[in-house]
Motif scaffolding. Structure first.
Motif, PDB file in Angstrom:
ATOM      1  N   ASP A  18      -1.395  -5.479   5.072  1.00 25.64           N
ATOM      2  CA  ASP A  18      -2.144  -4.661   4.113  1.00 25.64           C
ATOM      3  C   ASP A  18      -3.619  -4.971   4.279  1.00 25.64           C
ATOM      4  O   ASP A  18      -4.054  -6.103   4.025  1.00 25.64           O
ATOM      5  N   ALA A  19      -4.414  -3.986   4.708  1.00 24.67           N
ATOM      6  CA  ALA A  19      -5.858  -4.188   4.797  1.00 24.67           C
ATOM      7  C   ALA A  19      -6.479  -4.036   3.413  1.00 24.67           C
ATOM      8  O   ALA A  19      -5.872  -3.461   2.501  1.00 24.67           O
ATOM      9  N   ALA A  20      -7.669  -4.540   3.261  1.00 23.51           N
ATOM     10  CA  ALA A  20      -8.390  -4.342   2.008  1.00 23.51           C
ATOM     11  C   ALA A  20      -8.754  -2.857   1.873  1.00 23.51           C
ATOM     12  O   ALA A  20      -9.117  -2.210   2.861  1.00 23.51           O
ATOM     13  N   PRO A  21      -8.638  -2.284   0.682  1.00 20.44           N
ATOM     14  CA  PRO A  21      -8.984  -0.876   0.503  1.00 20.44           C
ATOM     15  C   PRO A  21     -10.444  -0.612   0.855  1.00 20.44           C
ATOM     16  O   PRO A  21     -11.316  -1.440   0.600  1.00 20.44           O
ATOM     17  N   SER A  22     -10.718   0.534   1.459  1.00 25.58           N
ATOM     18  CA  SER A  22     -12.078   0.918   1.784  1.00 25.58           C
ATOM     19  C   SER A  22     -12.755   1.512   0.554  1.00 25.58           C
ATOM     20  O   SER A  22     -12.134   1.682  -0.496  1.00 25.58           O
ATOM     21  N   ALA A  24       0.844  -1.195   0.000  1.00 24.18           N
ATOM     22  CA  ALA A  24       0.000   0.000   0.000  1.00 24.18           C
ATOM     23  C   ALA A  24       0.880   1.248   0.000  1.00 24.18           C
ATOM     24  O   ALA A  24       1.793   1.378   0.814  1.00 24.18           O
ATOM     25  N   GLN A  38      -6.407   2.793   2.588  1.00 28.88           N
ATOM     26  CA  GLN A  38      -5.977   1.436   2.921  1.00 28.88           C
ATOM     27  C   GLN A  38      -5.055   1.470   4.137  1.00 28.88           C
ATOM     28  O   GLN A  38      -3.957   2.017   4.080  1.00 28.88           O
ATOM     29  N   ASP A  39      -5.523   0.898   5.236  1.00 28.13           N
ATOM     30  CA  ASP A  39      -4.671   0.783   6.414  1.00 28.13           C
ATOM     31  C   ASP A  39      -3.543  -0.203   6.117  1.00 28.13           C
ATOM     32  O   ASP A  39      -3.776  -1.276   5.541  1.00 28.13           O
ATOM     33  N   SER A  40      -2.346   0.147   6.509  1.00 25.55           N
ATOM     34  CA  SER A  40      -1.230  -0.760   6.263  1.00 25.55           C
ATOM     35  C   SER A  40      -0.068  -0.406   7.175  1.00 25.55           C
ATOM     36  O   SER A  40       0.000   0.690   7.730  1.00 25.55           O
TER      37      SER A  40
END
Length: 350
Positions: free
Chosen positions: A110-114, A85, A119-121
């Motif tokens: 890596d979080a899934a994009p909102s 991200a 994207q939290d990462s």
């Protein structure tokens, strides 16, 4: 291929070691430490093709639990490679595993994009050879900086003894008030790494393509002749930092950008990156299709989704992993045909 200005630098690289934006000349011979460097393991050499033995005893699940306490996410789904991200284009693929080749440890989430694209990462990389790396960067005009938080992001940097920690955290809730928490996190984990470091020095595994010039792997003339385009080799990106030092100098990795005029603002045809001695990581990534490339020991095709979707071909030549990334929306020509040329050139270096 253009993630805005990412191929030149990232906020992480600039914030970690801010300074001039010139292009320092890497040390010709990759090295991690000036200390004697016997085998990576105190007991036995790793088997050919096996993952490098880290100089540190770091548990990514424990790092993730500590990061979850700090930012509130990342306890589940941690991976042992660099987060993508907000990363530059050259991170995807071989460079994701550069930390391990350098004898370090890397943990990421890596979080899934909102829905709004946020994207939290986070990622944390810890490498040995701290003094040599920092000395090289400072000599190039950069200042060593402590961890710092801003609105929406933190950059991490701390060192203890021979261990150097850098990283990045992205989350909308972060503010400058989180700086102390970031510094406590970074220092505690670099202290743990230093305390766990094996007494023996770490030696980067040899590779025939480590330190190879771009022209040795693929000349602009070869690309231009095959694709019928006015190809030129672009220069190195303008920023520099610990990840770049680890990739280029410690690993001897190549970053080769082929454009129509040789500059970053011109049309981009192809990006070449690699992981010397990266056979151990070649099959880890998912979502690729096995293909045949003449001269390569193995090959995959796929799409780099980390940036705007770009076609990729990964080839394995001996123990070395080389990736070709075409331009966004499709390359100017056949990546497989170019991969055959690269495979032949890499084999000639063996």
């Amino acid at each position: 291929m253009n993630r805005p200005a990412a191929i030149m630098t990232t906020a992480l690289l600039l914030a970690l070691l801010a300074g001039c934006t010139g292009q320092p000349t890497p040390t010709p011979e990759p090295t991690v430490s000036t200390a004697p460097s016997p085998s990576p393991s105190a007991t036995e050499d790793p088997l050919p093709g096996s993952a490098p033995v880290s100089a540190f005893d770091i548990d990514c699940d424990q790092v993730a639990a500590a990061m979850d306490k700090f930012v509130g996410f990342g306890a589940d789904g941690v991976k042992e490679r660099i987060a993508l991200a907000s990363a530059p284009d050259w991170y995807a693929g071989p460079a994701e595993f550069m930390t391990q080749r350098a004898g370090g440890a890397v943990c990421a989430f890596d979080a899934a994009p909102s829905a709004d694209g946020a994207q939290d990462s986070w990622h944390v990389m810890i490498v040995p050879g701290a003094q040599a790396i920092v000395d090289a960067l400072v000599a190039a005009g950069y200042d060593e900086m402590p961890s710092e938080c801003y609105d929406g992001a933190c950059v991490l940097m701390a060192r203890e003894g021979d261990a150097l920690l850098v990283g990045e955290v992205s989350a909308p809730a972060l503010t400058p008030d989180d700086t102390m928490g970031a510094r406590v996190f970074a220092q505690s984990w670099v202290d743990k790494a230093a305390a766990s470091q094996q007494e023996e020095g770490y030696e980067v595994a040899p590779s025939a393509i480590a330190g190879a010039e771009c022209d040795q792997l693929l000349s602009a003339e070869q690309l231009g002749a095959l694709w019928g385009v006015p190809a030129h080799l672009g220069g190195r990106f303008g920023g520099w930092g610990v990840p770049a030092e680890v990739y280029h100098v410690v690993n001897g990795g190549a970053l080769c950008l082929y454009t129509d005029e040789g500059g970053y603002e011109s049309e981009q045809y192809l990006l070449l990156t690699d992981l010397p001695g990266g056979v151990w990581a070649f099959d880890i990534l998912e979502g690729r299709t096995a293909i045949t490339v003449a001269g390569a020991d193995a090959a995959y095709s796929g799409t780099d989704e980390a940036a705007s979707p770009s076609p990729i071909v990964d080839i394995l030549v001996g123990d070395d992993w080389i990736r070709l990334t075409g331009a966004v929306g499709g390359s100017a020509g056949d990546l497989t045909a170019i991969a055959e040329i690269v495979a032949a050139n890499a084999a000639a270096l063996q």
